[in-house]
Design a protein around this motif. Structure first.
Motif, PDB file in Angstrom:
ATOM      1  N   LEU A 197       6.333 -24.808  -0.396  1.00  0.00           N
ATOM      2  CA  LEU A 197       7.489 -25.541  -0.538  1.00  0.00           C
ATOM      3  C   LEU A 197       8.762 -24.938   0.120  1.00  0.00           C
ATOM      4  N   ASP A 198       9.926 -25.513   0.366  1.00  0.00           N
ATOM      5  CA  ASP A 198      11.230 -24.927   0.920  1.00  0.00           C
ATOM      6  C   ASP A 198      12.059 -24.545  -0.296  1.00  0.00           C
ATOM      7  N   PRO A 199      12.697 -23.578  -0.557  1.00  0.00           N
ATOM      8  CA  PRO A 199      12.900 -22.407   0.676  1.00  0.00           C
ATOM      9  C   PRO A 199      11.728 -21.712   0.642  1.00  0.00           C
ATOM     10  N   ALA A 200      11.617 -21.147   1.963  1.00  0.00           N
ATOM     11  CA  ALA A 200      10.580 -20.088   2.191  1.00  0.00           C
ATOM     12  C   ALA A 200      10.593 -18.975   1.418  1.00  0.00           C
ATOM     13  N   GLY A 201       9.524 -18.404   0.880  1.00  0.00           N
ATOM     14  CA  GLY A 201       9.636 -17.497  -0.213  1.00  0.00           C
ATOM     15  C   GLY A 201       9.641 -17.539  -1.631  1.00  0.00           C
ATOM     16  N   ILE A 202       9.939 -18.704  -1.798  1.00  0.00           N
ATOM     17  CA  ILE A 202      10.025 -19.511  -3.297  1.00  0.00           C
ATOM     18  C   ILE A 202       8.781 -19.181  -3.909  1.00  0.00           C
ATOM     19  N   ARG A 205       5.780 -13.358  -6.131  1.00  0.00           N
ATOM     20  CA  ARG A 205       5.654 -12.298  -7.547  1.00  0.00           C
ATOM     21  C   ARG A 205       6.284 -11.069  -7.104  1.00  0.00           C
ATOM     22  N   THR A 206       6.432 -10.696  -5.938  1.00  0.00           N
ATOM     23  CA  THR A 206       7.047  -9.355  -5.719  1.00  0.00           C
ATOM     24  C   THR A 206       7.869  -9.662  -4.162  1.00  0.00           C
ATOM     25  N   LEU A 207       8.623  -8.632  -3.909  1.00  0.00           N
ATOM     26  CA  LEU A 207       9.414  -8.604  -2.931  1.00  0.00           C
ATOM     27  C   LEU A 207       8.770  -8.602  -1.806  1.00  0.00           C
ATOM     28  N   GLN A 208       7.513  -7.926  -1.628  1.00  0.00           N
ATOM     29  CA  GLN A 208       6.679  -7.905  -0.311  1.00  0.00           C
ATOM     30  C   GLN A 208       6.117  -9.281  -0.210  1.00  0.00           C
ATOM     31  N   CYS A 210       7.252 -12.024  -1.005  1.00  0.00           N
ATOM     32  CA  CYS A 210       8.614 -13.006  -0.747  1.00  0.00           C
ATOM     33  C   CYS A 210       8.873 -12.819   0.720  1.00  0.00           C
ATOM     34  N   LEU A 211       8.825 -11.675   1.442  1.00  0.00           N
ATOM     35  CA  LEU A 211       9.207 -11.431   2.551  1.00  0.00           C
ATOM     36  C   LEU A 211       8.007 -12.010   3.863  1.00  0.00           C
ATOM     37  N   LEU A 212       6.913 -11.771   3.188  1.00  0.00           N
ATOM     38  CA  LEU A 212       5.436 -12.180   4.037  1.00  0.00           C
ATOM     39  C   LEU A 212       5.653 -13.545   4.111  1.00  0.00           C
ATOM     40  N   LEU A 213       5.788 -14.239   2.897  1.00  0.00           N
ATOM     41  CA  LEU A 213       5.720 -15.832   2.879  1.00  0.00           C
ATOM     42  C   LEU A 213       6.804 -16.432   3.933  1.00  0.00           C
ATOM     43  N   GLN A 214       7.990 -15.857   4.064  1.00  0.00           N
ATOM     44  CA  GLN A 214       8.863 -16.158   5.033  1.00  0.00           C
ATOM     45  C   GLN A 214       8.515 -15.790   6.439  1.00  0.00           C
ATOM     46  N   VAL A 215       7.724 -14.708   6.606  1.00  0.00           N
ATOM     47  CA  VAL A 215       7.553 -14.463   8.011  1.00  0.00           C
ATOM     48  C   VAL A 215       6.324 -15.445   8.589  1.00  0.00           C
ATOM     49  N   GLU A 216       5.373 -15.976   7.505  1.00  0.00           N
ATOM     50  CA  GLU A 216       4.208 -16.666   7.969  1.00  0.00           C
ATOM     51  C   GLU A 216       4.655 -18.034   8.389  1.00  0.00           C
ATOM     52  N   ARG A 217       6.010 -18.465   7.861  1.00  0.00           N
ATOM     53  CA  ARG A 217       6.662 -19.757   8.356  1.00  0.00           C
ATOM     54  C   ARG A 217       6.892 -19.810   9.582  1.00  0.00           C
ATOM     55  N   ARG A 218       7.097 -18.572  10.355  1.00  0.00           N
ATOM     56  CA  ARG A 218       7.506 -18.353  11.775  1.00  0.00           C
ATOM     57  C   ARG A 218       6.549 -18.934  12.614  1.00  0.00           C
ATOM     58  N   LYS A 219       6.746 -19.505  14.036  1.00  0.00           N
ATOM     59  CA  LYS A 219       5.780 -19.641  15.163  1.00  0.00           C
ATOM     60  C   LYS A 219       4.996 -18.570  15.370  1.00  0.00           C
ATOM     61  N   LEU A 267      15.487 -11.935   6.880  1.00  0.00           N
ATOM     62  CA  LEU A 267      14.640 -12.220   5.759  1.00  0.00           C
ATOM     63  C   LEU A 267      15.644 -12.293   4.618  1.00  0.00           C
ATOM     64  N   THR A 268      15.396 -13.035   3.596  1.00  0.00           N
ATOM     65  CA  THR A 268      16.147 -13.028   2.454  1.00  0.00           C
ATOM     66  C   THR A 268      15.224 -12.548   1.160  1.00  0.00           C
ATOM     67  N   PRO A 269      15.671 -11.393   0.323  1.00  0.00           N
ATOM     68  CA  PRO A 269      14.810 -11.131  -0.749  1.00  0.00           C
ATOM     69  C   PRO A 269      15.047 -12.125  -1.996  1.00  0.00           C
ATOM     70  N   LYS A 270      15.884 -12.950  -1.849  1.00  0.00           N
ATOM     71  CA  LYS A 270      16.166 -13.868  -2.866  1.00  0.00           C
ATOM     72  C   LYS A 270      16.296 -15.271  -2.478  1.00  0.00           C
ATOM     73  N   PRO A 271      15.180 -15.874  -2.188  1.00  0.00           N
ATOM     74  CA  PRO A 271      15.110 -17.380  -1.679  1.00  0.00           C
ATOM     75  C   PRO A 271      15.926 -18.195  -2.465  1.00  0.00           C
ATOM     76  N   GLY A 272      15.915 -18.091  -3.644  1.00  0.00           N
ATOM     77  CA  GLY A 272      16.724 -18.987  -4.718  1.00  0.00           C
ATOM     78  C   GLY A 272      18.112 -18.758  -4.614  1.00  0.00           C
ATOM     79  N   ALA A 273      18.477 -17.590  -4.764  1.00  0.00           N
ATOM     80  CA  ALA A 273      19.910 -17.158  -4.484  1.00  0.00           C
ATOM     81  C   ALA A 273      20.634 -17.486  -3.067  1.00  0.00           C
ATOM     82  N   ALA A 274      19.557 -17.660  -2.092  1.00  0.00           N
ATOM     83  CA  ALA A 274      20.034 -18.046  -0.775  1.00  0.00           C
ATOM     84  C   ALA A 274      20.678 -19.416  -1.009  1.00  0.00           C
TER      85      ALA A 274
END
Length: 500
Positions: A197-202, A205-208, A210-219, A267-274
């Motif tokens: 779901l959105d936002p990406a990274g939500i 369980r870890t910072l790593q 979180c960031l990988l989830l955001q990267v996977e959304r990219r083309k 990339l954001t380490p805090k997708p909720g706080a974004a």
């Protein structure tokens, strides 16, 4: 004899089903905060014409205007009269449609308030990321059980959108407090669905993660693969900001490395706080469910905030109709019997809802009184360090209520005090028992740990060992690994990453 036993068995089954339905309704209402309770009541009023808002004496005087002259009738009187007429029409139409499918039955939706409430719904920045997630979950095809688990996971997210509660603990909480038996593997599957779901990274369980989830959304691209490699193979170097080492080991040119670094920094380490503005504004508009006043003489008073929730009663027209049918049972036609059944069902449903709302009030009041009793020093002084260790079981034992009930009451509800407005979860914390047998509040330990880190020399931040020594000097003897665990729960990085 056999026939009598069958009748008794059927009667007992119906009673059990009724009790279960009533308990389920109470469970649902107890969990709702004030604003959602108001919405739930409005929905019930629109769906059940046998349920009405109680009209007070003042409102009756306003309707009549103190005069029988219809020329004195104002806009509010006209709307009230129109609403009563529409409800009466709804009753007549409903009785005429007995025997048809439920979707064919007319549903009362008239009245000025319904239109106004619909127009006053505000979207956008007033919603928190919790609201955004709940809306997305509502569009997913899920079983009731899976939907409940995903929503429970959402409620377990921290304000930054990360899930720091282990899945094993969530499974245990669901089993103990909510009667849902779910394996970790199944919970992980549902978490994966949430993470899409959105936002990406939500839900990471870890910072790593979180960031990988955001990267996977990219083309798919060469840049995406490089970002994935950094976060997977060189994550330790990445967290330590050893860019030169990463560039060398990945054989990157200066311009390529600079471009990669720029992308990683997006990339954001805090997708909720974004969604910070949305969360912040939502939090500012919280409506407290309880109001606790601490007076100058030390006495404490509690009131339940009812907001705009109306008082409810059985519609007089339905009550009269039911009585008329029951007084004429012996001479009823088939159509009248069907009308009696429909009327009784609506009246029973309305009464059950009224009883559940009242039971919710008593349950919430009893729970809050117990919390005040257990945390009285805080309500008297407002000092967070005066909060004693308290878990759901403590409140359950004091009130005589189930753990699951206390859990539902404490979820998503707030209390307004002289010292500020707090979520009920704020008053719960585990205890830490030292080797000497002394019981310490984990909240007190975390508060002291946070103060030490905030006051440290940012050019020479304190290691976990040093923090342990400082805490011991303050009379809080805990192990280094416990310091590390509480530091991580506070969202504070290790010493080398805190260095200015």
């Amino acid at each position: 004899m056999a026939q009598t036993q069958i009748q008794e068995q059927k009667q007992e089954q119906r009673q059990l089903q009724s009790i279960s339905a009533q308990q389920l309704l109470l469970t649902q209402l107890v969990e709702l905060p004030l604003q959602q309770l108001t919405e739930r009541i409005e929905t019930e009023l629109h769906d059940n014409p046998a349920l009405e808002k109680t009209v007070t004496d003042d409102e009756q005087l306003a309707d009549w205007g103190g005069s029988n002259d219809s020329d004195n009738e104002g806009p509010e009187d006209y709307e009230a009269q129109r609403e009563r007429e529409e409800r009466s029409d709804a009753l007549d139409a409903a009785l005429e449609n007995i025997g048809r499918d439920d979707e064919d039955l007319p549903v009362y939706q008239g009245g000025k308030n319904w239109v106004d409430n619909d127009e006053q719904v505000v979207y956008g920045e007033e919603r928190s990321f919790y609201d955004v997630l709940m809306e997305q979950v509502g569009e997913m095809e899920l079983s009731d059980n899976d939907r409940y688990v995903i929503e429970y996971i959402i409620q377990s997210l921290d304000d930054d959108g990360l899930l720091r509660t282990p899945l094993s603990d969530i499974c245990e909480q669901l089993a103990i407090y909510h009667g849902i038996d779910i394996s970790e593997d199944k919970a992980l599957q549902l978490l994966r669905q949430l993470q899409r779901l959105d936002p990406a990274g939500i839900g990471a369980r870890t910072l790593q993660e979180c960031l990988l989830l955001q990267v996977e959304r990219r083309k798919n691209s060469a840049q995406k693969e490089l970002m994935r490699r950094v976060l997977t193979d060189y994550f330790d170097e990445f967290t330590k900001k050893h860019w030169d080492r990463i560039q060398q080991q990945m054989n990157l040119g200066d311009s390529q490395a600079a471009e990669l670094l720029a992308e990683l920094r997006r990339l954001t380490p805090k997708p909720g706080a974004a969604m910070g503005e949305a969360v912040g504004r939502s939090m500012q508009q919280i409506t407290p469910d309880f109001i606790v006043d601490t007076h100058d003489d030390g006495t404490i008073s509690l009131s339940l905030n009812i907001g705009e929730t109306p008082r409810l009663e059985i519609s007089q027209s339905f009550a009269d109709l039911l009585k008329g049918f029951q007084d004429n049972k012996e001479h009823m036609t088939r159509q009248q019997k069907e009308a009696l059944l429909y009327t009784k069902q609506k009246v029973d449903a309305a009464q059950n809802f009224i009883d559940a709302v009242e039971m919710r009030r008593r349950t919430l009041t009893r729970t809050m009184k117990a919390i005040i009793q257990l945390q009285k020093p805080f309500f008297e002084e407002g000092d967070e360090e005066l909060l004693r260790p308290m878990i759901l079981k403590d409140v359950a034992e004091l009130t005589g209520q189930d753990l699951s009930t206390i859990s539902r009451v404490s979820n998503s509800k707030y209390v307004q005090t002289r010292w500020g407005t707090f979520p009920l979860k704020f008053f719960f914390s585990d205890s830490y028992v030292t080797q000497s047998g002394e019981e310490l509040s984990t909240r007190k330990i975390k508060s002291a740990l946070r103060d030490l880190i905030e006051a440290e020399d940012k050019h020479k931040p304190l290691s976990d060992d040093a923090l342990r020594d400082r805490l011991e000097q303050l009379g809080i003897p805990i192990a280094r690994r416990t310091v590390a665990k509480y530091r991580e729960q506070l969202g504070l990085p290790v010493a080398r990453l805190r260095k200015a």
